[in-house]
Scaffold this motif. Structure first.
Motif, PDB file in Angstrom:
ATOM      1  N   GLU A 245      50.575 -34.435  -7.383  1.00 47.82           N
ATOM      2  CA  GLU A 245      49.334 -34.429  -8.158  1.00 47.82           C
ATOM      3  C   GLU A 245      49.115 -33.087  -8.847  1.00 47.82           C
ATOM      4  O   GLU A 245      48.808 -33.028 -10.036  1.00 47.82           O
ATOM      5  CB  GLU A 245      48.143 -34.732  -7.241  1.00 47.82           C
ATOM      6  CG  GLU A 245      46.817 -34.771  -7.994  1.00 47.82           C
ATOM      7  CD  GLU A 245      45.610 -34.608  -7.090  1.00 47.82           C
ATOM      8  OE1 GLU A 245      44.558 -35.182  -7.430  1.00 47.82           O
ATOM      9  OE2 GLU A 245      45.710 -33.900  -6.074  1.00 47.82           O
ATOM     10  N   ASN A 246      49.253 -31.993  -8.086  1.00 46.05           N
ATOM     11  CA  ASN A 246      49.023 -30.655  -8.623  1.00 46.05           C
ATOM     12  C   ASN A 246      49.923 -29.653  -7.913  1.00 46.05           C
ATOM     13  O   ASN A 246      50.189 -29.776  -6.717  1.00 46.05           O
ATOM     14  CB  ASN A 246      47.560 -30.224  -8.421  1.00 46.05           C
ATOM     15  CG  ASN A 246      46.625 -30.846  -9.434  1.00 46.05           C
ATOM     16  OD1 ASN A 246      46.664 -30.530 -10.618  1.00 46.05           O
ATOM     17  ND2 ASN A 246      45.787 -31.762  -8.971  1.00 46.05           N
ATOM     18  N   GLY A 247      50.355 -28.627  -8.649  1.00 45.32           N
ATOM     19  CA  GLY A 247      51.138 -27.543  -8.090  1.00 45.32           C
ATOM     20  C   GLY A 247      52.628 -27.722  -8.314  1.00 45.32           C
ATOM     21  O   GLY A 247      53.056 -28.699  -8.927  1.00 45.32           O
ATOM     22  N   PRO A 248      53.402 -26.754  -7.779  1.00 51.01           N
ATOM     23  CA  PRO A 248      52.971 -25.583  -7.020  1.00 51.01           C
ATOM     24  C   PRO A 248      52.323 -24.515  -7.917  1.00 51.01           C
ATOM     25  O   PRO A 248      52.892 -24.126  -8.926  1.00 51.01           O
ATOM     26  CB  PRO A 248      54.259 -25.054  -6.400  1.00 51.01           C
ATOM     27  CG  PRO A 248      55.273 -26.137  -6.549  1.00 51.01           C
ATOM     28  CD  PRO A 248      54.872 -26.886  -7.773  1.00 51.01           C
ATOM     29  N   HIS A 249      51.144 -24.065  -7.500  1.00 50.90           N
ATOM     30  CA  HIS A 249      50.411 -23.005  -8.170  1.00 50.90           C
ATOM     31  C   HIS A 249      49.734 -22.139  -7.098  1.00 50.90           C
ATOM     32  O   HIS A 249      49.893 -22.381  -5.903  1.00 50.90           O
ATOM     33  CB  HIS A 249      49.327 -23.563  -9.106  1.00 50.90           C
ATOM     34  CG  HIS A 249      49.803 -24.604 -10.060  1.00 50.90           C
ATOM     35  ND1 HIS A 249      50.959 -24.487 -10.789  1.00 50.90           N
ATOM     36  CD2 HIS A 249      49.259 -25.810 -10.413  1.00 50.90           C
ATOM     37  CE1 HIS A 249      51.118 -25.557 -11.557  1.00 50.90           C
ATOM     38  NE2 HIS A 249      50.113 -26.377 -11.336  1.00 50.90           N
ATOM     39  N   TRP A 300      46.962 -18.289 -11.075  1.00 44.25           N
ATOM     40  CA  TRP A 300      47.970 -18.547 -12.098  1.00 44.25           C
ATOM     41  C   TRP A 300      48.585 -19.916 -11.866  1.00 44.25           C
ATOM     42  O   TRP A 300      48.404 -20.521 -10.818  1.00 44.25           O
ATOM     43  CB  TRP A 300      49.040 -17.469 -12.163  1.00 44.25           C
ATOM     44  CG  TRP A 300      49.597 -16.966 -10.864  1.00 44.25           C
ATOM     45  CD1 TRP A 300      49.287 -15.801 -10.240  1.00 44.25           C
ATOM     46  CD2 TRP A 300      50.597 -17.597 -10.037  1.00 44.25           C
ATOM     47  NE1 TRP A 300      50.001 -15.661  -9.072  1.00 44.25           N
ATOM     48  CE2 TRP A 300      50.824 -16.742  -8.934  1.00 44.25           C
ATOM     49  CE3 TRP A 300      51.321 -18.772 -10.126  1.00 44.25           C
ATOM     50  CZ2 TRP A 300      51.726 -17.052  -7.922  1.00 44.25           C
ATOM     51  CZ3 TRP A 300      52.224 -19.086  -9.118  1.00 44.25           C
ATOM     52  CH2 TRP A 300      52.421 -18.218  -8.034  1.00 44.25           C
ATOM     53  N   GLY A 301      49.290 -20.396 -12.875  1.00 47.58           N
ATOM     54  CA  GLY A 301      49.808 -21.765 -12.835  1.00 47.58           C
ATOM     55  C   GLY A 301      48.927 -22.657 -13.693  1.00 47.58           C
ATOM     56  O   GLY A 301      47.915 -22.227 -14.256  1.00 47.58           O
ATOM     57  N   LEU A 302      49.292 -23.912 -13.807  1.00 46.84           N
ATOM     58  CA  LEU A 302      48.544 -24.848 -14.629  1.00 46.84           C
ATOM     59  C   LEU A 302      47.164 -25.121 -14.023  1.00 46.84           C
ATOM     60  O   LEU A 302      46.970 -24.992 -12.820  1.00 46.84           O
ATOM     61  CB  LEU A 302      49.316 -26.159 -14.773  1.00 46.84           C
ATOM     62  CG  LEU A 302      50.694 -26.071 -15.453  1.00 46.84           C
ATOM     63  CD1 LEU A 302      51.371 -27.431 -15.419  1.00 46.84           C
ATOM     64  CD2 LEU A 302      50.557 -25.558 -16.872  1.00 46.84           C
ATOM     65  N   GLN A 303      46.229 -25.517 -14.865  1.00 48.06           N
ATOM     66  CA  GLN A 303      44.916 -25.903 -14.375  1.00 48.06           C
ATOM     67  C   GLN A 303      45.026 -27.207 -13.580  1.00 48.06           C
ATOM     68  O   GLN A 303      45.900 -28.032 -13.826  1.00 48.06           O
ATOM     69  CB  GLN A 303      43.950 -26.091 -15.549  1.00 48.06           C
ATOM     70  CG  GLN A 303      43.700 -24.818 -16.345  1.00 48.06           C
ATOM     71  CD  GLN A 303      43.160 -23.685 -15.485  1.00 48.06           C
ATOM     72  OE1 GLN A 303      42.191 -23.879 -14.747  1.00 48.06           O
ATOM     73  NE2 GLN A 303      43.770 -22.516 -15.560  1.00 48.06           N
ATOM     74  N   LEU A 304      44.126 -27.375 -12.622  1.00 49.59           N
ATOM     75  CA  LEU A 304      44.124 -28.589 -11.823  1.00 49.59           C
ATOM     76  C   LEU A 304      43.771 -29.789 -12.693  1.00 49.59           C
ATOM     77  O   LEU A 304      42.886 -29.718 -13.544  1.00 49.59           O
ATOM     78  CB  LEU A 304      43.121 -28.465 -10.678  1.00 49.59           C
ATOM     79  CG  LEU A 304      43.447 -27.397  -9.624  1.00 49.59           C
ATOM     80  CD1 LEU A 304      42.281 -27.218  -8.683  1.00 49.59           C
ATOM     81  CD2 LEU A 304      44.701 -27.763  -8.859  1.00 49.59           C
ATOM     82  N   GLY A 305      44.471 -30.904 -12.467  1.00 49.98           N
ATOM     83  CA  GLY A 305      44.238 -32.106 -13.245  1.00 49.98           C
ATOM     84  C   GLY A 305      42.902 -32.751 -12.922  1.00 49.98           C
ATOM     85  O   GLY A 305      42.249 -32.427 -11.924  1.00 49.98           O
ATOM     86  N   GLU A 306      42.502 -33.701 -13.768  1.00 44.92           N
ATOM     87  CA  GLU A 306      41.208 -34.355 -13.615  1.00 44.92           C
ATOM     88  C   GLU A 306      41.083 -35.072 -12.278  1.00 44.92           C
ATOM     89  O   GLU A 306      40.004 -35.115 -11.688  1.00 44.92           O
ATOM     90  CB  GLU A 306      41.001 -35.351 -14.762  1.00 44.92           C
ATOM     91  CG  GLU A 306      39.659 -36.061 -14.753  1.00 44.92           C
ATOM     92  CD  GLU A 306      38.478 -35.130 -14.925  1.00 44.92           C
ATOM     93  OE1 GLU A 306      37.350 -35.532 -14.547  1.00 44.92           O
ATOM     94  OE2 GLU A 306      38.655 -34.008 -15.425  1.00 44.92           O
TER      95      GLU A 306
END
Length: 317
Positions: A245-249, A300-306
């Motif tokens: 879903e999200n990461g690694p960040h 840092w890393g991508l923003q968390l998804g919706e």
């Protein structure tokens, strides 16, 4: 002088996850996550990470829907358990004794202000590895599994609640948990808090439930040894066909290096490494993040998804 700290709670002991797909969830945690089964009772199977000292840290229970069955904290002594139960009762909280738990003695269960079922206990069963699981080092509870992600231990759980401030004050007042970090919007509304029982930076967290629904779970988190282990876990999920879903960040709050997936029952699971992030100061001053600071996103890393803001269990609709 400030009041004497309440140090009666030792740590988060275990969590119970409800799953509508118990066999699929069981395979996920044993084959993909690398946990070990340590018991079965009724509709529940009990699992552990290789460095959990108690018999189990995860109870998987077959149910009609997903979510948190209960979360349990171990106290430092039988006397500490008595003190915390007395404090809850004095605060007008309904507390029920629970005697038939696998792996630990009498527990005392109650609902927090957000509707989650919480348990306190002290007497516990230390894990004794069978011959084929005994480690080479006697100061380690179990042999390294060398299977899947190789979860080390339970780290924390994160729930949702309609009134985060009221829940934080409840845990501070009745259990003596310390707030290490929190979020407060410009309006004064508290939308996040992170609490710890000991020197670990947090054992539990809570975010604001936007729809006012009580008792929902955001995620349960297990610890790995290093950032590299998180990256290797991402490869393991890729090979197993598990959606990331999200990461690694890296989170700004608590500085956790993270990765989020869903187990087959729909519950969100986080793998985390927080490095040497310990709170050693006995007079630690709570870090409060402002609305503007939180709008900057992660360290840092991508923003968390919706879905990170909309998915919780059980589903709201």
């Amino acid at each position: 002088m400030p009041p004497e700290p309440i140090m009666d709670v030792a740590h988060l002991g275990h969590v119970e996850l409800l799953t509508p797909k118990p066999e699929d969830s069981r395979r996920f945690f044993t084959e993909v996550m690398g946990m070990t089964e340590s018991g079965q009772q009724g509709d529940s199977v009990f699992l552990r990470g290789w460095d959990d000292y108690e018999r189990y840290s995860l109870q998987l229970t077959g149910a009609a829907t997903s979510g948190l069955g209960h979360a349990a904290f171990r106290t430092r002594s039988p006397q500490a358990l008595e003190r915390r139960v007395a404090a809850l009762l004095a605060d007008g909280v309904a507390v029920a004794r629970h005697d038939d738990s696998l792996g630990h003695g009498p527990g005392f269960r109650f609902r927090d202000p957000a509707g989650h079922l919480i348990e306190l206990y002290h007497a516990t069963e230390w894990y004794e590895a069978p011959p084929e699981r005994r480690p080479a080092l006697k100061n380690q509870p179990e042999r390294y599994p060398a299977r899947g992600v190789n979860l080390r231990r339970l780290d924390h759980f994160n729930t949702l609640g309609p009134d985060v401030r009221a829940a934080r004050e409840f845990y501070q007042r009745n259990l003596g948990l310390r707030c290490t970090e929190r979020i407060e919007l410009d309006s004064g509304l508290e939308t996040g808090m992170w609490l710890t029982a000991t020197n670990k930076s947090y054992d539990m967290a809570m975010g604001r439930e936007p729809d006012g629904i009580p008792g929902r779970l955001h995620h349960v988190t297990f610890a790995l040894d290093s950032r590299e282990a998180i990256l290797q876990a991402a490869d393991t999920f890729l090979e197993a066909g598990v959606h990331i879903e999200n990461g690694p960040h890296k989170h700004a709050i608590q500085q956790t290096f993270f990765l989020y997936v869903y187990e087959p029952g729909g519950n969100r699971i986080e793998l985390a490494h927080s490095g040497a992030r310990l709170v050693l100061a006995p007079d630690w001053k709570t870090i409060t993040w402002t609305e503007a600071e939180r709008n900057k996103g992660q360290a840092w890393g991508l923003q968390l998804g919706e879905s990170f803001r909309t998915h919780a269990t059980p589903p709201s609709r």
